[in-house]
Motif scaffolding. Structure first.
Motif, PDB file in Angstrom:
ATOM      1  N   THR A 273       0.997  -1.335  -0.066  1.00  0.00           N
ATOM      2  CA  THR A 273       0.089   0.004  -0.008  1.00  0.00           C
ATOM      3  C   THR A 273       1.173   0.941  -0.128  1.00  0.00           C
ATOM      4  OG1 THR A 273      -1.690  -0.916   0.816  1.00  0.00           O
ATOM      5  CG2 THR A 273      -1.828   1.337   1.270  1.00  0.00           C
ATOM      6  N   GLU A 274       1.669   1.330   0.375  1.00  0.00           N
ATOM      7  CA  GLU A 274       2.921   1.927   0.752  1.00  0.00           C
ATOM      8  C   GLU A 274       3.378   2.510  -0.018  1.00  0.00           C
ATOM      9  OE1 GLU A 274       5.984   1.767   4.389  1.00  0.00           O
ATOM     10  OE2 GLU A 274       3.789   1.290   5.880  1.00  0.00           O
ATOM     11  N   HIS A 275       3.837   1.112  -1.184  1.00  0.00           N
ATOM     12  CA  HIS A 275       4.598   1.735  -2.597  1.00  0.00           C
ATOM     13  C   HIS A 275       3.554   1.795  -3.622  1.00  0.00           C
ATOM     14  CE1 HIS A 275       7.867   0.809  -5.362  1.00  0.00           C
ATOM     15  NE2 HIS A 275       7.220  -0.399  -5.639  1.00  0.00           N
ATOM     16  N   LEU A 276       2.618   1.027  -3.937  1.00  0.00           N
ATOM     17  CA  LEU A 276       1.890   1.531  -4.874  1.00  0.00           C
ATOM     18  C   LEU A 276       1.036   2.649  -5.338  1.00  0.00           C
ATOM     19  CD1 LEU A 276       1.436  -2.725  -5.350  1.00  0.00           C
ATOM     20  CD2 LEU A 276       2.855  -1.057  -7.074  1.00  0.00           C
ATOM     21  N   LEU A 277       0.404   2.627  -3.862  1.00  0.00           N
ATOM     22  CA  LEU A 277      -0.386   3.430  -3.269  1.00  0.00           C
ATOM     23  C   LEU A 277      -0.113   5.386  -2.843  1.00  0.00           C
ATOM     24  CD1 LEU A 277      -3.687   1.363  -2.296  1.00  0.00           C
ATOM     25  CD2 LEU A 277      -2.502   1.877  -4.453  1.00  0.00           C
ATOM     26  N   GLY A 278       0.863   5.287  -2.263  1.00  0.00           N
ATOM     27  CA  GLY A 278       1.530   5.743  -1.366  1.00  0.00           C
ATOM     28  C   GLY A 278       0.523   6.655  -0.475  1.00  0.00           C
ATOM     29  N   VAL A 279       0.236   5.884   0.355  1.00  0.00           N
ATOM     30  CA  VAL A 279      -0.277   5.892   1.317  1.00  0.00           C
ATOM     31  C   VAL A 279       0.374   5.656   2.676  1.00  0.00           C
ATOM     32  CG1 VAL A 279      -2.273   5.992   3.342  1.00  0.00           C
ATOM     33  CG2 VAL A 279      -2.888   6.579   0.569  1.00  0.00           C
ATOM     34  N   LYS A 280       0.689   6.472   3.884  1.00  0.00           N
ATOM     35  CA  LYS A 280       1.734   6.009   5.118  1.00  0.00           C
ATOM     36  C   LYS A 280       0.388   5.913   6.239  1.00  0.00           C
ATOM     37  CE  LYS A 280       5.587   6.754   2.700  1.00  0.00           C
ATOM     38  NZ  LYS A 280       6.162   5.349   2.703  1.00  0.00           N
ATOM     39  N   ALA A 281       0.772   5.591   7.498  1.00  0.00           N
ATOM     40  CA  ALA A 281       0.274   5.960   8.599  1.00  0.00           C
ATOM     41  C   ALA A 281       0.236   7.013   9.355  1.00  0.00           C
ATOM     42  CB  ALA A 281       0.250   4.427   9.202  1.00  0.00           C
ATOM     43  N   SER A 282      -0.563   7.404   9.891  1.00  0.00           N
ATOM     44  CA  SER A 282      -0.654   8.544  11.078  1.00  0.00           C
ATOM     45  C   SER A 282      -0.296   8.845  11.617  1.00  0.00           C
ATOM     46  CB  SER A 282      -2.310   9.294  10.535  1.00  0.00           C
ATOM     47  OG  SER A 282      -2.676  10.223   9.446  1.00  0.00           O
ATOM     48  N   SER A 283       0.538   9.486  12.554  1.00  0.00           N
ATOM     49  CA  SER A 283       1.463   8.712  13.462  1.00  0.00           C
ATOM     50  C   SER A 283       0.023   8.021  14.735  1.00  0.00           C
ATOM     51  CB  SER A 283       2.022  10.496  14.722  1.00  0.00           C
ATOM     52  OG  SER A 283       0.625  11.585  14.559  1.00  0.00           O
ATOM     53  N   LEU A 284       0.201   7.997  15.846  1.00  0.00           N
ATOM     54  CA  LEU A 284      -0.205   7.240  16.463  1.00  0.00           C
ATOM     55  C   LEU A 284      -0.920   8.347  17.509  1.00  0.00           C
ATOM     56  CD1 LEU A 284      -1.311   4.918  17.703  1.00  0.00           C
ATOM     57  CD2 LEU A 284      -0.205   4.606  19.869  1.00  0.00           C
ATOM     58  N   ASP A 285      -0.760   9.710  17.549  1.00  0.00           N
ATOM     59  CA  ASP A 285      -1.233  10.898  18.501  1.00  0.00           C
ATOM     60  C   ASP A 285      -2.260  11.482  17.796  1.00  0.00           C
ATOM     61  OD1 ASP A 285       1.269  10.421  20.842  1.00  0.00           O
ATOM     62  OD2 ASP A 285       2.105  12.013  20.409  1.00  0.00           O
ATOM     63  N   VAL A 286      -1.570  11.264  16.533  1.00  0.00           N
ATOM     64  CA  VAL A 286      -2.926  12.301  15.163  1.00  0.00           C
ATOM     65  C   VAL A 286      -3.417  11.328  15.752  1.00  0.00           C
ATOM     66  CG1 VAL A 286      -3.172  12.918  13.476  1.00  0.00           C
ATOM     67  CG2 VAL A 286      -1.152  13.063  14.056  1.00  0.00           C
ATOM     68  N   MET A 287      -3.904  10.014  15.606  1.00  0.00           N
ATOM     69  CA  MET A 287      -5.001   8.976  16.135  1.00  0.00           C
ATOM     70  C   MET A 287      -5.916   9.317  17.274  1.00  0.00           C
ATOM     71  SD  MET A 287      -3.792   5.599  14.498  1.00  0.00           S
ATOM     72  CE  MET A 287      -2.731   5.079  12.809  1.00  0.00           C
ATOM     73  N   ILE A 288      -4.860   9.027  18.222  1.00  0.00           N
ATOM     74  CA  ILE A 288      -5.692   9.606  19.811  1.00  0.00           C
ATOM     75  C   ILE A 288      -6.202  10.630  19.990  1.00  0.00           C
ATOM     76  CG2 ILE A 288      -4.722   9.180  21.803  1.00  0.00           C
ATOM     77  CD1 ILE A 288      -2.857   7.398  21.755  1.00  0.00           C
ATOM     78  N   ALA A 289      -5.469  11.474  19.578  1.00  0.00           N
ATOM     79  CA  ALA A 289      -6.731  13.328  19.492  1.00  0.00           C
ATOM     80  C   ALA A 289      -7.708  13.681  18.714  1.00  0.00           C
ATOM     81  CB  ALA A 289      -5.046  14.354  19.230  1.00  0.00           C
ATOM     82  N   ASP A 290      -7.329  12.362  17.785  1.00  0.00           N
ATOM     83  CA  ASP A 290      -8.999  12.376  17.254  1.00  0.00           C
ATOM     84  C   ASP A 290     -10.220  12.171  17.356  1.00  0.00           C
ATOM     85  OD1 ASP A 290     -10.027  13.860  14.401  1.00  0.00           O
ATOM     86  OD2 ASP A 290     -10.326  11.496  14.440  1.00  0.00           O
ATOM     87  N   THR A 291      -9.492  10.706  18.326  1.00  0.00           N
ATOM     88  CA  THR A 291     -10.149  10.295  18.440  1.00  0.00           C
ATOM     89  C   THR A 291     -11.101  10.537  20.174  1.00  0.00           C
ATOM     90  OG1 THR A 291      -9.189   8.178  18.374  1.00  0.00           O
ATOM     91  CG2 THR A 291     -10.262   7.581  19.795  1.00  0.00           C
ATOM     92  N   VAL A 292     -10.516  11.420  20.321  1.00  0.00           N
ATOM     93  CA  VAL A 292     -11.030  11.916  22.068  1.00  0.00           C
ATOM     94  C   VAL A 292     -11.216  13.447  22.049  1.00  0.00           C
ATOM     95  CG1 VAL A 292      -9.598  10.445  22.905  1.00  0.00           C
ATOM     96  CG2 VAL A 292      -8.479  12.788  23.412  1.00  0.00           C
ATOM     97  N   ARG A 293     -11.112  13.915  20.740  1.00  0.00           N
ATOM     98  CA  ARG A 293     -11.264  15.172  20.460  1.00  0.00           C
ATOM     99  C   ARG A 293     -12.397  16.002  21.075  1.00  0.00           C
ATOM    100  NH1 ARG A 293     -12.518  15.030  13.709  1.00  0.00           N
ATOM    101  NH2 ARG A 293     -14.466  15.714  13.525  1.00  0.00           N
ATOM    102  N   ASP A 294     -13.486  15.116  20.917  1.00  0.00           N
ATOM    103  CA  ASP A 294     -15.022  15.805  21.642  1.00  0.00           C
ATOM    104  C   ASP A 294     -15.211  15.466  23.677  1.00  0.00           C
ATOM    105  OD1 ASP A 294     -16.423  15.274  19.337  1.00  0.00           O
ATOM    106  OD2 ASP A 294     -17.027  13.879  19.122  1.00  0.00           O
ATOM    107  N   TYR A 295     -14.137  15.188  23.813  1.00  0.00           N
ATOM    108  CA  TYR A 295     -13.496  14.728  25.022  1.00  0.00           C
ATOM    109  C   TYR A 295     -12.573  15.592  25.870  1.00  0.00           C
ATOM    110  CZ  TYR A 295     -16.033  10.515  24.138  1.00  0.00           C
ATOM    111  OH  TYR A 295     -16.543   9.391  23.863  1.00  0.00           O
ATOM    112  N   ARG A 296     -12.229  15.847  24.672  1.00  0.00           N
ATOM    113  CA  ARG A 296     -11.120  17.112  25.436  1.00  0.00           C
ATOM    114  C   ARG A 296     -11.073  18.992  26.329  1.00  0.00           C
ATOM    115  NH1 ARG A 296      -5.536  16.886  21.786  1.00  0.00           N
ATOM    116  NH2 ARG A 296      -4.985  17.317  23.478  1.00  0.00           N
TER     117      ARG A 296
END
Length: 296
Positions: A273-296
């Motif tokens: 996926t990373e090589h053929l589609l050019g998609v890489k994972a976001s950072s874990l901190d970004v993932m967590i921040a978006d998960t809890v944004r309604d609770y902060r």
């Protein structure tokens, strides 16, 4: 500019439609219960994907149909197949490609980590069997198809084991009970990365009839719980694991057969996926921040 139809107005479907709209494409987002949306270039349409004739009318001229709909977890064996079959018939009628949103359940409990997209599907659960049959039906269509397989979601609006079992207790500062081995590394996929992989798949110029894995970040449940609590400014409460007996007694029947996903490390190879589609994972901190944004 191309025309795309996104079936399913959940978090992934909406994010997929948003990305396509931002790229300047004409997009219709359909669901049986879709409401008003404010996404540039995206039109909402209330429709049922099991109605192939109606979906065909909506999809006339579409380059691809993204099947992102989700059935109730306990009704997968009855509710998913009519949605998939309607999508396939509609895509064949208008000669549109199909991009199916899937997951890792089809590999089964006996698959070796790290899971790669070329592994044969060998499901060991009811829900894994459903997912396998869904891909089999889509891959046999008379139009090109790709499946995007994701691990457990993190991100705003995600409805997953973590958001259902752990997050409420973290937010309330209560002891956290979760599944499996709390110290086993586990792959977590960001909803926005799932959508990015879906969109990138639509423009894949190689041979279709294949799967791509969503790039993920790794953290044990214990580490994810600690990092989430820290981001919320909460003290880390005691953690423990549900026993199978306890899960059954609490009515968590649908979770028991999938517990194996957390009993050992779950590693996902997304290098293609990373090589053929050019998609890489976001950072874990970004993932967590978006998960809890309604609770902060």
């Amino acid at each position: 500019m191309s025309y795309y139809v996104v079936v399913g107005a959940g978090p992934v479907g909406r994010e997929t439609a948003r990305l396509l709209g931002e790229q300047g494409h004409d997009v219709v987002l359909i669901s049986r219960s879709v409401g008003d949306i404010d996404l540039p270039g995206v039109r909402a349409r209330q429709a049922d994907a099991t109605d192939a004739a109606e979906l065909s009318r909506i999809s006339r001229g579409a380059d691809a149909i993204f099947m992102c709909a989700m059935a109730p977890y306990h009704r997968w064996p009855t509710d998913f197949f009519p949605i998939v079959d309607g999508t396939v018939r509609a895509a064949e009628a208008v000669d549109a490609k199909i991009i199916l949103l899937g997951n890792l359940y089809g590999y089964g409990e006996n698959a070796d980590s790290s899971l790669h997209s070329g592994l044969p599907l060998d499901p060991t659960s009811r829900k894994g069997t459903v997912r396998t049959i869904m891909w089999q039906r889509v891959s046999r269509a008379k139009v090109p198809a790709i499946e995007v397989r994701s691990s457990d979601y993190l991100g705003h609006g995600a409805v997953t084991y973590f958001s259902l079992l752990a997050l409420p207790s973290i937010v309330q500062g209560k002891p956290v009970a979760f599944l499996g081995d709390l110290d086993a590394d586990h792959a977590w996929a960001f909803i926005k990365d799932v959508a990015r992989t879906l969109v990138a798949s639509a423009f894949y110029t190689g041979e279709w009839g294949r799967a791509f894995h969503v790039p993920s970040q790794y953290a044990s449940p214990r580490d994810l719980i600690r990092r989430t609590a820290a981001m919320l400014g909460m003290e880390v409460a005691p953690m423990r694991c549900y026993s199978i007996v306890e899960m059954e007694a609490l009515g968590m029947h649908e979770l028991v057969e999938m517990r194996y996903l957390f009993d050992r490390p779950l590693l996902v190879d997304s290098s293609d996926t990373e090589h053929l589609l050019g998609v890489k994972a976001s950072s874990l901190d970004v993932m967590i921040a978006d998960t809890v944004r309604d609770y902060r």
